[in-house]
Every structure is written in C-alpha cells, then in structure tokens.
Design a protein around this motif. Sequence first.
Motif, PDB file in Angstrom:
ATOM      1  N   ARG A   1      -1.495  -3.687   1.145  1.00 52.25           N
ATOM      2  CA  ARG A   1      -1.412  -2.749   0.011  1.00 52.25           C
ATOM      3  C   ARG A   1      -2.589  -2.965  -0.941  1.00 52.25           C
ATOM      4  N   GLU A   2      -2.885  -4.254  -1.211  1.00 50.25           N
ATOM      5  CA  GLU A   2      -3.967  -4.544  -2.173  1.00 50.25           C
ATOM      6  C   GLU A   2      -5.328  -4.090  -1.633  1.00 50.25           C
TER       7      GLU A   2
ATOM      8  N   GLU B   1       1.684  -8.008   4.315  1.00 50.67           N
ATOM      9  CA  GLU B   1       2.086  -6.714   3.763  1.00 50.67           C
ATOM     10  C   GLU B   1       1.478  -6.504   2.384  1.00 50.67           C
ATOM     11  N   SER B   2       1.578  -7.571   1.574  1.00 52.76           N
ATOM     12  CA  SER B   2       1.103  -7.480   0.207  1.00 52.76           C
ATOM     13  C   SER B   2      -0.424  -7.235   0.159  1.00 52.76           C
ATOM     14  N   TYR B   3      -1.187  -7.946   1.006  1.00 45.55           N
ATOM     15  CA  TYR B   3      -2.648  -7.754   0.997  1.00 45.55           C
ATOM     16  C   TYR B   3      -3.053  -6.435   1.661  1.00 45.55           C
TER      17      TYR B   3
ATOM     18  N   TYR C   1       5.128 -11.533   4.428  1.00 41.41           N
ATOM     19  CA  TYR C   1       5.103 -11.066   3.046  1.00 41.41           C
ATOM     20  C   TYR C   1       3.649 -10.899   2.570  1.00 41.41           C
ATOM     21  N   TRP C   2       2.836 -11.921   2.828  1.00 40.79           N
ATOM     22  CA  TRP C   2       1.450 -11.878   2.326  1.00 40.79           C
ATOM     23  C   TRP C   2       0.637 -10.826   3.073  1.00 40.79           C
TER      24      TRP C   2
END
Length: 237
Positions: A41-42, A37-39, A34-35
Amino acid sequence: MDPSVSTHGSEDCSLQSTETDDDFAPSKLGTKEYWDESYKRELQTYKDIGDVGEIWFGEESMDRVIRWMEAENIPKNASILDIGTGNGIFLMELAKNGYSNLTGIDYSKTAVELTTNILKEEGLKNINIQVEDFLNPSAEMKNFDICIDKGTFDAISLSPEDREEAKKRYVGSLRTVLHPEGFFIVTSCNWTKEQLLQIFRPGFELVKELPTPRFQFGGMTGNSVTALVFKQINPQI
Ligand SMILES: C[S@@+](CC[C@H](N)C(=O)[O-])C[C@H]1O[C@@H](n2cnc3c(N)ncnc32)[C@H](O)[C@@H]1O
C-alpha cells in the motif's frame, strides 16, 4: 528532512501490544504477511503522491541517534546496518548527515522496493539495500560497526510463533553481524530499559540511555519509547 516527506510518526507507538508486562499477546504486526501488505500500500501511495509513509516514533527518534553518533565522533565511514529498514528514511537521514557506508535490510521485498525508489528519487546512491531475514542472515552480513534497530525488535517480539525463540535468534544474529566491539542502538516501545538489559546483557553492555520523552499517567511516570546504546562485549577478550 525534505518538506515533501510527510511524517505520521510520533513518539506514540502503534506497535504496542495491549498488555503491559513482557507476556504481551502476539499480533499480526509480527508477521511478514502484515508488512508485505502494508508496504504494498505504501509503495502505491508513494508512486501516486510521493508520500513515503510511516516514520516510526517520529523524526526525533532518528535525530537522537544521530546526535549520539556525532557526540561520540563515530567516523563517517563506519559501516552501519539498519535492521528492518522499512521505507529507508533512517538511511536517508544518515546519508544526509554524511554517513557513507550504509546498508539497509528488510525481509519484506516490497519494503526494499519502496526504499530503493525513495533513495533513487533523493539522488542517494551507494546505499546497499537488500532483502534479508534478520533471524537468518546471509554469510555476507558481518562485521558492522553499528547496528540500528527502530521498531524491528518490537515487531519481531510480536511474532505469533515461538516468541522466546525469535528473541534468542535475534540476539544470536546480532552477535554474528556486529563487529566484536560494535555498537547496537535500539529504539523500542514494547520493552522497558530493564527488560532490554535482561534480553541483551549477556553479550552486550549498556553504554548510554538516550533521553526520550516521559509521560505521567495515574501517578506513574514512564517513557513511551526507550532508546539504548549497547556495545558488544568482545568474546575474545
Ligand atoms: C515497525 S517497522 C520499522 C521500520 C523502520 N525501522 C522504521 O523505523 O521506520 C518494522 C520493520 O521490521 C521489518 N522486519 C520484521 N521482521 C523482520 C525480520 N525478521 N528481518 C528483517 N526485517 C524484519 C518489517 O518488515 C518492518 O519494515
């Protein structure tokens, strides 16, 4: 805070599980995938438009910790570890407030890349950033005067794997990396003060509860975020 840095965070908590007791459901927020993927994008958004992304629990959550450190005259060269640093904004704030011995770790390589980019852009050198799983820290991680956690223990608590084991390993890692009389400052929205005391008290004593906004709902009053300062109880004494 640099005005070009946009903030999405508030004292609200998107880390919060749907259940209210300490038996809350596991969640994808407790996984490395999850993290990552999230980072990813960020990091892309940062490269595109310079937005650093989420500031968990908002700027006040960093200010209240820094205010406590200042009130306690924590030396500016105290060694400080930010556990699960994410985009590294807390490190940036600490550096801007004169703290000079800073380390940030995250188990997501992309988070570390994002932090490295942001700190470079801000001209902040000499901050040590590395990929580390806090539940399995390398031998060099030791003797920190202060460990800061903002939202990471919450995320770890949501692990779909053995949550009890993860909590135990977290406390074990903390005991290893922290100076025997070091401070641990935790900001959480998943755990109440009482629950955090239960989890950390065997090896840590409560020094201070940092005031956080209170809410009223259905005749009950509570805090949406809990911020506590613990001191490790020196096992040698
Ligand atoms: C809710 S975010 C908080 C990020 C940052 N502390 C902040 O306040 O903006 C949780 C962070 O913990 C990191 N994390 C979760 N488990 C970890 C672990 N076992 N070791 C290191 N970092 C971890 C995630 O990658 C993520 O960056």
